[in-house]
Design a protein around this motif. Structure first.
Motif, mmCIF file in Angstrom:
data_model
loop_
_atom_site.group_PDB
_atom_site.id
_atom_site.type_symbol
_atom_site.label_atom_id
_atom_site.label_comp_id
_atom_site.label_asym_id
_atom_site.label_seq_id
_atom_site.Cartn_x
_atom_site.Cartn_y
_atom_site.Cartn_z
ATOM 1 N N PRO A 1 -10.172 -0.574 0.366
ATOM 2 C CA PRO A 1 -9.042 -0.524 -0.560
ATOM 3 C C PRO A 1 -7.893 -1.449 -0.147
ATOM 4 C CG PRO A 1 -9.156 1.497 0.724
ATOM 5 C CD PRO A 1 -10.364 0.697 1.084
ATOM 6 N N PRO B 1 2.157 4.214 -2.544
ATOM 7 C CA PRO B 1 1.991 4.690 -3.912
ATOM 8 C C PRO B 1 3.319 4.775 -4.663
ATOM 9 C CG PRO B 1 1.496 6.417 -2.295
ATOM 10 C CD PRO B 1 1.740 5.173 -1.532
ATOM 11 N N LYS C 1 5.496 6.589 -7.950
ATOM 12 C CA LYS C 1 5.534 7.721 -8.866
ATOM 13 C C LYS C 1 6.565 7.375 -9.928
ATOM 14 C CE LYS C 1 4.673 12.476 -8.868
ATOM 15 N NZ LYS C 1 4.544 13.706 -8.153
ATOM 16 N N LYS D 1 0.807 -1.217 0.000
ATOM 17 C CA LYS D 1 0.000 0.000 0.000
ATOM 18 C C LYS D 1 0.842 1.269 0.000
ATOM 19 C CE LYS D 1 -2.829 -3.130 2.089
ATOM 20 N NZ LYS D 1 -2.541 -4.152 3.065
ATOM 21 N N VAL E 1 4.130 5.917 3.685
ATOM 22 C CA VAL E 1 2.825 6.122 4.304
ATOM 23 C C VAL E 1 2.405 4.900 5.107
ATOM 24 C CG1 VAL E 1 1.980 7.808 2.658
ATOM 25 C CG2 VAL E 1 1.662 5.390 2.180
#
Lengths: 143, 904
Positions: B837, B750, B752, B748, B773
């Protein structure tokens, strides 16, 4: 808020922001001293995915003149896809709001933590726009 | 004993906090009367750094020695005696040096420095801060608004006095320009530069400034700035027209280079650590935190010029290394069991409102006494207090809870994003459940932004907060033991180094590599070596030997991790591979998947022409063909095509050119480039390569390669040049590991551009370069963006250090903000299961009792209800989707939000 000292209409806007992007952008607007009118009352949620359409309806029924919803840019959600859920639900909600002519009082924007200027601009635009539209006809009515 | 940290800038603060948070006694010695160092002088950064400073001031394990300097050091690793000014003496086992940097005393007079409108970047930061408040950027000479401003880079660096590149200037200039354009979009901004050496997010920022903010980046070393009348005339060379141009500006900012701190020579003399030829503390590529004295470590800009991100990374790494030599003697804060005053559901709320003025920041626009008076009139508010500083407000808050029996607290001041933890901790200490507190953002989202009726607005916001506070419920968090083991993903240099550091700290490590053997990118680098470092092959052997022989590291090759569950402190996963299928438990995880060379299929005949190879292919073979070698930089996709420019490719290309020339002086070596990005001390490679006769040709339009001839339009000669090469080496970007996508979903985090995103605390500032995170999962090396080998080692030590801070804890707490199900209302529709999610919700089947004459019998059939598992991250999506209202998010329940709406 209602009317100010001069009797001019001062809209009341409720702003739902996610903690990670839009709330942070509002903080950045503060650190950058970007001025905007004092019409928005921010309610912090952890994620725009927490936005229950009932929150928006309740705000409008309570007489709020506008509702703002802010989340992370698509693909940048702290919780992976909460903002997609928000987007989907706002779209669905709009179809209902249109029926009541309330659609133009609700605005959603994706504002990232580094877009303080965008946050302030959106706040200014919203205040002006709602001023043009006029007060929420539900204000003061008991339903 | 303990550990001494010398220097209270961002590096020293980070090292001290990491150590103190893992139970070591820390003496933080700072020569100034305040913490913060240079970073606190920067326009935007003090706000972000302040919470850490407050944390240090309140930390039970840190002894803060302000206005103090080191006066003597004796003894050796494990037993140093330090003399500190003021006659104090301390005994420590290890020392971390973080004296920071200084800027040059004087700037060449040709830049017009001395005119009030020519300022250094540090002076400009102060002006920016003032300009932000006054909303006007004015010239210091005559007070007229600035309309045209120029930034001149490389002042006092990449020059004779300071031949290395200062690394940070390109990025900090970009940040300053961004702030100027954000605040004052009408100001015209010109940036004069030699090369733009930015990577990762900074590279995106510069592209954004050029493309979307209309900033003029002009490549020219500015020879002089002449004050003429009330204007400043900047002379620069227009390369395209081939002549000297003049530009009139209102103001000029000199982006001055970084130099070792003025205190560093004395510090080196006292501690005995060696310094290098540029005056920095000497460290090596493979041990970037170790000094020449055992037990003394260095971090931040004491070792080389660098940015905040790298300084913080090195600090965490140095903290870990220093901890290895020290005994843990203190308790880790927050590990003790807390008892809270019981607050019953039907108990009438007694709300205390605490307004913190943030040292006068809020009372500039808000009439605090009037506000307090009005708040007193709100129902259930029994106490209102206003204080000047957060410390005073915290004291009042604690005594309010203890003496006045408050059962709800509203704390109004600066943004909760900064002080939330500190205020909740204050409540917990006083015995009130920390979730009975509502925080109000009176500074960033009220006092600083509203253009009228600010006190009225503040009252509205406080009224909403009071009503919400009244409906808050105590949240009891559970404690669970931390599994003292770590999982490291990726067996390249970063992964191996992180595994070794964690294992050396005493924890068991699972090291999982998807390939057949350990080594990753190092295996493609052959015998290549960088100045002052060992060859890649030696480094590889050294690391692989240490990893495979370490008793606490278990290596899995040709394996991958699957089915990751749990949370920081108690993760679970399966390791699946060649004949292995093992369930493991671990407390922390380091992701070090690295990056690999892009395959330039179709570029310059790669794949069909045997003269053409990539940089890593050349490094691996080490063979030079023929007499003319052309190295082409920046081949393949660039920023616009989704790739980052790679630190490794840039520097290795120059290193390779130099190596070819040194070993084969007769060979002609050409480097065709867009930017030479030899940042920091790597600048020496560039300089040496030019001295040895490597020819650097700068192109804007990519060179062409036809019929064995390379044609390139060199923008410095302003002419087309043709070369007939015997060998063409392509320097291509490094692309992320394919596995990142799968790991991103599983952990989990993200991505980039295919690389893992680190957690960002505030916009454009990174104080947590290896945290993500997902608490407990750390990223490092080229999994974040393509980094150089020394940075991979430093950042993997940082990740290991951060992982060890977590592993040092005995207990962790379950997150307070999480979804809860009302079993009685749930109808088992399963919408939440699909929405979640992170797949943390499952449906369980429960036997439904039938009650007959008051007796329960288990015959009524089965009923499905939702159950929230450990993986819940607290987004609340399920709560807003639940059609029956069974699901709610703690601390953000419907009634709490409705209260805010009703009183808005």
């Amino acid at each position: 808020m209602g009317e100010d000292a001069k009797g001019e209409f001062e809209p009341k806007i409720i702003g739902f922001t996610c903690n990670w992007c839009t709330y942070a952008s509002a903080d950045l607007a503060g650190t950058s001293r970007k001025k905007y009118p004092p019409n928005t009352r921010i309610i912090r949620l952890m994620c725009s995915g927490r936005l229950d359409p009932m929150f928006v309806l309740k705000a409008l029924l309570n007489g709020a003149d506008g509702v703002f919803i802010g989340g992370c840019h698509p693909g940048e959600c702290h919780y992976i896809k909460g903002n997609f859920y928000a987007r989907r639900r706002i779209a669905a909600l709009r179809t209902i709001l249109k029926e009541f002519g309330m659609d133009n009082r609700v605005r959603s924007e994706w504002i990232s933590a580094s877009e303080g200027d965008k946050f302030a601009t959106v706040m200014r635009e919203m205040a002006e726009n709602i001023k043009k539209i006029g007060p929420n006809p539900l204000r003061g009515k008991v339903l | 004993m303990g550990i001494a940290v010398i220097g209270g800038g961002v590096a020293g603060i980070s090292a001290a906090l990491d150590l103190a948070d893992s139970g070591y006694k820390v003496y933080l010695i700072e020569k100034n009367a305040e913490l913060g160092g240079k970073m606190a002088e920067l326009a935007e950064c003090k706000t972000g750094l302040s919470p850490r400073i407050v944390k240090i001031q309140n930390h039970p394990n840190i002894e803060l020695m302000l206005s103090s300097e080191l006066e003597g050091l004796s003894g050796s690793a494990g037993n140093f005696k330090l003399k500190v000014s003021g006659g104090k003496e301390i005994e420590v086992e290890s020392v971390v040096l973080a004296p920071g940097y200084d800027i040059p005393d004087s700037v060449a007079t040709s830049y017009g420095y001395g005119s009030p409108d020519v300022v250094t970047s540090l002076e400009f930061e102060r002006m920016l801060r003032a300009a932000t408040i006054s909303n006007e950027l004015k010239r210091q000479s005559d007070g007229k608004p600035v309309k045209k401003i120029g930034f001149i880079k490389c002042v006092g660096s990449r020059c004779q006095d300071n031949e290395i590149c200062s690394t940070a200037c390109c990025a900090y200039t970009a940040k300053e320009v961004w702030v100027v354009k954000e605040r004052f979009p009408d100001i015209d901004v010109y940036v004069f530069y030699m090369d733009v050496r930015v990577f990762g997010k900074d590279e995106e920022l510069v592209a954004d400034l050029k493309d979307n903010y209309g900033v003029h980046y002009i490549r020219s070393r500015v020879p002089e700035v002449l004050p003429e009348g009330d204007k400043l005339i900047v002379k620069y060379e227009d390369l395209r027209a081939g002549k000297i141009e003049k530009l009139e500006l209102d103001m000029v900012v000199l982006a001055v280079g970084l130099l070792p701190a003025r205190t560093l020579p004395r510090l080196a003399e006292l501690t005995g650590v060696k310094t290098d030829e540029y005056g920095y503390i000497e460290t090596s590529i493979s041990s970037p935190m170790e000094t020449s004295v055992r037990g003394i470590f260095a971090c931040g800009t004491a070792t080389a010029p660098m940015k905040v991100r790298e300084s913080v990374g090195l600090a965490s790494g140095a903290a870990l290394k220093a901890a290895l030599m020290s005994q843990r003697t203190e308790r880790i804060p927050g590990q003790e069991e807390r008892k809270y005053i019981e607050v019953k559901e039907d108990e009438p709320p007694k709300v205390g409102v605490f307004i913190c003025d943030n040292e006068g920041e809020i009372s500039k626009t808000i009439d605090i006494p009037a506000l307090a008076e009005r708040v007193k009139g709100l129902r259930d508010v029994v106490a209102v207090n206003s204080a000047n500083t957060i410390e005073e407000a915290l004291k009042a808050l604690e005594s309010g809870i203890v003496d006045q029996g408050l059962n709800r607290v509203v704390f109004a001041g600066c943004s909760p994003r900064e002080y939330e933890d500190i205020i909740r901790e204050g409540c917990a200490k006083a015995g009130l459940n920390p979730y009975l507190v509502e925080l109000v953002n009176l500074r960033e989202q009220c006092a600083w932004v509203f253009d009228k009726n600010v006190t009225d607005a503040a009252f509205d916001i406080l009224r909403m907060a009071v009503e919400r506070a009244k409906r808050l419920e105590p949240i009891i968090v559970e404690r669970y033991p931390v599994v003292p083991r770590a999982l490291v993903i990726g067996g390249g240099i970063s992964g191996m180094n992180a595994a070794l550091d964690i294992a050396d700290a005493g924890y068991e490590v699972y090291l999982v590599e998807k390939g057949e053997e350990l080594g990753g990118g190092l295996r493609d680098m052959g015998d290549i070596a960088f100045p002052g470092g060992e060859s890649a092959s030696k480094l590889l052997k050294h690391y692989v030997d240490r990893v495979t022989s370490h008793e606490r590291i278990k290596v899995y090759t040709k394996a991958r991790e699957e089915d990751v569950r749990g949370r920081a402190g108690m993760f679970k996963a399966r390791i699946v591979g060649d004949g292995v299928d093992e369930e493991i438990e671990f407390g922390a995880c380091v992701i070090a998947t690295g990056a690999k060379e892009y395959v330039p299929e179709g570029y310059y005949g790669y794949g069909s022409d045997n003269k053409v190879c990539t940089l890593r292919e050349f490094e691996k073979s080490g063979k030079v063909q023929g007499d003319t070698v052309v190295i082409i930089q920046d081949v393949g996709p660039g920023l616009k095509e989704g790739a980052y420019s790679s630190k490794a490719s840039n520097i290795e290309a120059v290193n390779a050119a130099l190596k070819i020339k040194e070993e084969n002086p007769g060979v002609e070596v050409f480097v065709l480039y867009r930017e030479v990005k030899t940042y920091g001390k790597w600048e020496v490679l560039y300089k040496r390569a030019r001295e040895k006769g490597v020819l650097f040709l700068r192109y804007e339009k990519p060179p062409e390669y036809k019929n064995g001839i390379i044609s390139v339009f060199d923008v410095i000669f302003n002419d087309e040049i043709q070369i007939k090469p015997d060998m063409v080496i392509l320097s291509v970007p490094m692309v992320p590991a394919e596995d990142n996508k799968r790991l991103s979903m599983m952990f989990k985090i993200p991505l980039k551009r295919g690389f893992f995103m680190e957690e960002q605390e505030r916009p454009k500032m990174v104080l947590t370069p290896v945290d993500t995170v997902n608490e407990g999962v750390f990223v490092c090396g080229s999994a974040v963006y393509p980094a150089m080998i020394d940075e991979c080692i430093a950042m993997s030590s940082a990740a290991a250090g951060r992982a060890c801070v977590l592993l040092a804890k005995d207990f962790m707490e379950t997150p307070a903000i999480r979804a809860v199900v009302n079993d009685e209302v749930c109808v088992g529709c399963g919408v939440c299961v699909q929405i979640c999610p992170v797949e943390a919700i499952e449906l369980t089947e429960e036997q439904l009792p039938v009650v007959t004459f008051g007796v329960e019998t288990l015959v009524g059939g089965e009923r499905r209800i939702a159950k929230v598992g450990d993986g819940c991250i607290g987004c609340g999506s399920c709560a807003s989707y639940c059609p029956s209202g069974a699901m709610s998010l703690q601390h953000f329940r419907d009634k709490q939000v409705y209260a805010q709406l009703d009183y808005a």
